[in-house]
Scaffold this motif. Structure first.
Motif, PDB file in Angstrom:
ATOM      1  N   HIS A  46       0.855  -1.177   0.000  1.00 40.31           N
ATOM      2  CA  HIS A  46       0.000   0.000   0.000  1.00 40.31           C
ATOM      3  C   HIS A  46       0.900   1.238   0.000  1.00 40.31           C
ATOM      4  O   HIS A  46       1.953   1.241   0.620  1.00 40.31           O
ATOM      5  N   PHE A  47       0.452   2.267  -0.696  1.00 40.33           N
ATOM      6  CA  PHE A  47       1.163   3.537  -0.636  1.00 40.33           C
ATOM      7  C   PHE A  47       0.145   4.649  -0.476  1.00 40.33           C
ATOM      8  O   PHE A  47      -0.769   4.762  -1.292  1.00 40.33           O
ATOM      9  N   PRO A  48       0.282   5.459   0.556  1.00 41.07           N
ATOM     10  CA  PRO A  48       1.218   5.308   1.662  1.00 41.07           C
ATOM     11  C   PRO A  48       0.754   4.199   2.607  1.00 41.07           C
ATOM     12  O   PRO A  48      -0.400   3.766   2.544  1.00 41.07           O
ATOM     13  N   GLN A  49       1.627   3.782   3.485  1.00 39.51           N
ATOM     14  CA  GLN A  49       1.316   2.732   4.459  1.00 39.51           C
ATOM     15  C   GLN A  49       0.432   3.270   5.587  1.00 39.51           C
ATOM     16  O   GLN A  49      -0.387   2.566   6.131  1.00 39.51           O
ATOM     17  N   GLU A  50       0.636   4.529   5.931  1.00 39.92           N
ATOM     18  CA  GLU A  50      -0.195   5.198   6.928  1.00 39.92           C
ATOM     19  C   GLU A  50      -0.929   6.316   6.207  1.00 39.92           C
ATOM     20  O   GLU A  50      -0.306   7.199   5.622  1.00 39.92           O
ATOM     21  N   VAL A  51      -2.255   6.280   6.238  1.00 35.71           N
ATOM     22  CA  VAL A  51      -3.060   7.174   5.413  1.00 35.71           C
ATOM     23  C   VAL A  51      -3.815   8.177   6.276  1.00 35.71           C
ATOM     24  O   VAL A  51      -4.615   7.807   7.135  1.00 35.71           O
ATOM     25  N   ASP A  52      -3.527   9.466   6.040  1.00 37.53           N
ATOM     26  CA  ASP A  52      -4.231  10.547   6.721  1.00 37.53           C
ATOM     27  C   ASP A  52      -5.405  10.995   5.859  1.00 37.53           C
ATOM     28  O   ASP A  52      -5.273  11.106   4.636  1.00 37.53           O
ATOM     29  N   PRO A  53      -6.549  11.293   6.480  1.00 39.78           N
ATOM     30  CA  PRO A  53      -7.733  11.649   5.702  1.00 39.78           C
ATOM     31  C   PRO A  53      -7.773  13.122   5.285  1.00 39.78           C
ATOM     32  O   PRO A  53      -7.119  13.970   5.889  1.00 39.78           O
ATOM     33  N   TYR A  60     -15.208  11.920   4.328  1.00 41.79           N
ATOM     34  CA  TYR A  60     -13.774  11.776   4.593  1.00 41.79           C
ATOM     35  C   TYR A  60     -13.193  10.780   3.609  1.00 41.79           C
ATOM     36  O   TYR A  60     -13.815   9.762   3.302  1.00 41.79           O
ATOM     37  N   TYR A  61     -11.990  11.078   3.100  1.00 49.00           N
ATOM     38  CA  TYR A  61     -11.298  10.212   2.141  1.00 49.00           C
ATOM     39  C   TYR A  61      -9.920   9.857   2.686  1.00 49.00           C
ATOM     40  O   TYR A  61      -9.152  10.742   3.039  1.00 49.00           O
ATOM     41  N   TRP A  62      -9.622   8.577   2.734  1.00 48.04           N
ATOM     42  CA  TRP A  62      -8.282   8.087   3.060  1.00 48.04           C
ATOM     43  C   TRP A  62      -7.739   7.542   1.735  1.00 48.04           C
ATOM     44  O   TRP A  62      -8.046   6.428   1.334  1.00 48.04           O
ATOM     45  N   LYS A  63      -6.948   8.339   1.033  1.00 45.04           N
ATOM     46  CA  LYS A  63      -6.539   8.020  -0.337  1.00 45.04           C
ATOM     47  C   LYS A  63      -5.220   7.248  -0.344  1.00 45.04           C
ATOM     48  O   LYS A  63      -4.218   7.709   0.204  1.00 45.04           O
ATOM     49  N   HIS A  64      -5.243   6.095  -1.012  1.00 43.20           N
ATOM     50  CA  HIS A  64      -4.034   5.270  -1.135  1.00 43.20           C
ATOM     51  C   HIS A  64      -4.143   4.367  -2.360  1.00 43.20           C
ATOM     52  O   HIS A  64      -5.203   4.272  -2.979  1.00 43.20           O
TER      53      HIS A  64
END
Length: 163
Positions: A46-53, A60-64
């Motif tokens: 996954h990119f990124p591994q830690e996803v900020d919304p 809300y969107y956590w895009k990866h």
């Protein structure tokens, strides 16, 4: 009458508190039972591994992105989906229909050619509710010899709102 009303209120509060989901962080070797006995030879990233919304209007969107690749051999995916971690265990969120793999990852008939990466560029988590947590994407495939193999990777969605 007031005592009965108060008692009912306290009982409801107790049940509500116990029914709430407890999110936490999985241990590194904690994986769903379904995957434990399968060789892990499909790579998942996954990119990124830690996803900020980010928030757009009321969502809300956590895009990866999510990529899969099998170095060992050609493989046909027979199952894939995602688990969510809560109440100290992995809980199946969704097992996706196989036809969606071709659409989202660009495969043909769920087939992964050896050492060929396949990427779902817009694998976004969306929700009107604001909460973080851990997910685990998994893929189960079958090699030409009939061996079942798997791949999985966790991803952390945070509550660190970017906008």
């Amino acid at each position: 009458m007031k005592a009965i009303t108060l008692l009912l209120f306290l009982i409801l509060c107790t049940f509500s508190a116990k029914a709430q989901v407890e999110y936490g962080t999985p241990e590194e070797n904690q994986i769903p039972t379904r995957l434990k006995n399968l060789p892990r030879t499909i790579m998942v990233n996954h990119f990124p591994q830690e996803v900020d919304p980010i928030k757009i209007e009321n969502t809300y969107y956590w895009k990866h992105t999510t990529s899969i690749l099998c170095k060992k051999s050609d493989v046909t995916i027979v199952e894939y989906g995602a688990y969510l971690f809560y109440n100290n265990t992995w809980n199946l969120r969704k097992s996706y229909p196989l036809k969606e793999l071709d659409k989202t990852f660009g495969t043909e008939q769920e087939f992964l050619a050896q050492s060929e990466p396949y990427t779902w560029a817009k694998n976004y988590r969306t929700d009107e509710r604001f909460f973080g947590g851990w997910a685990l994407w998994y893929f189960i495939g079958k090699t030409a010899t009939g061996e079942l193999i798997c791949g999985y990777k966790t991803i952390n969605t945070t509550t660190n709102l970017l906008n």
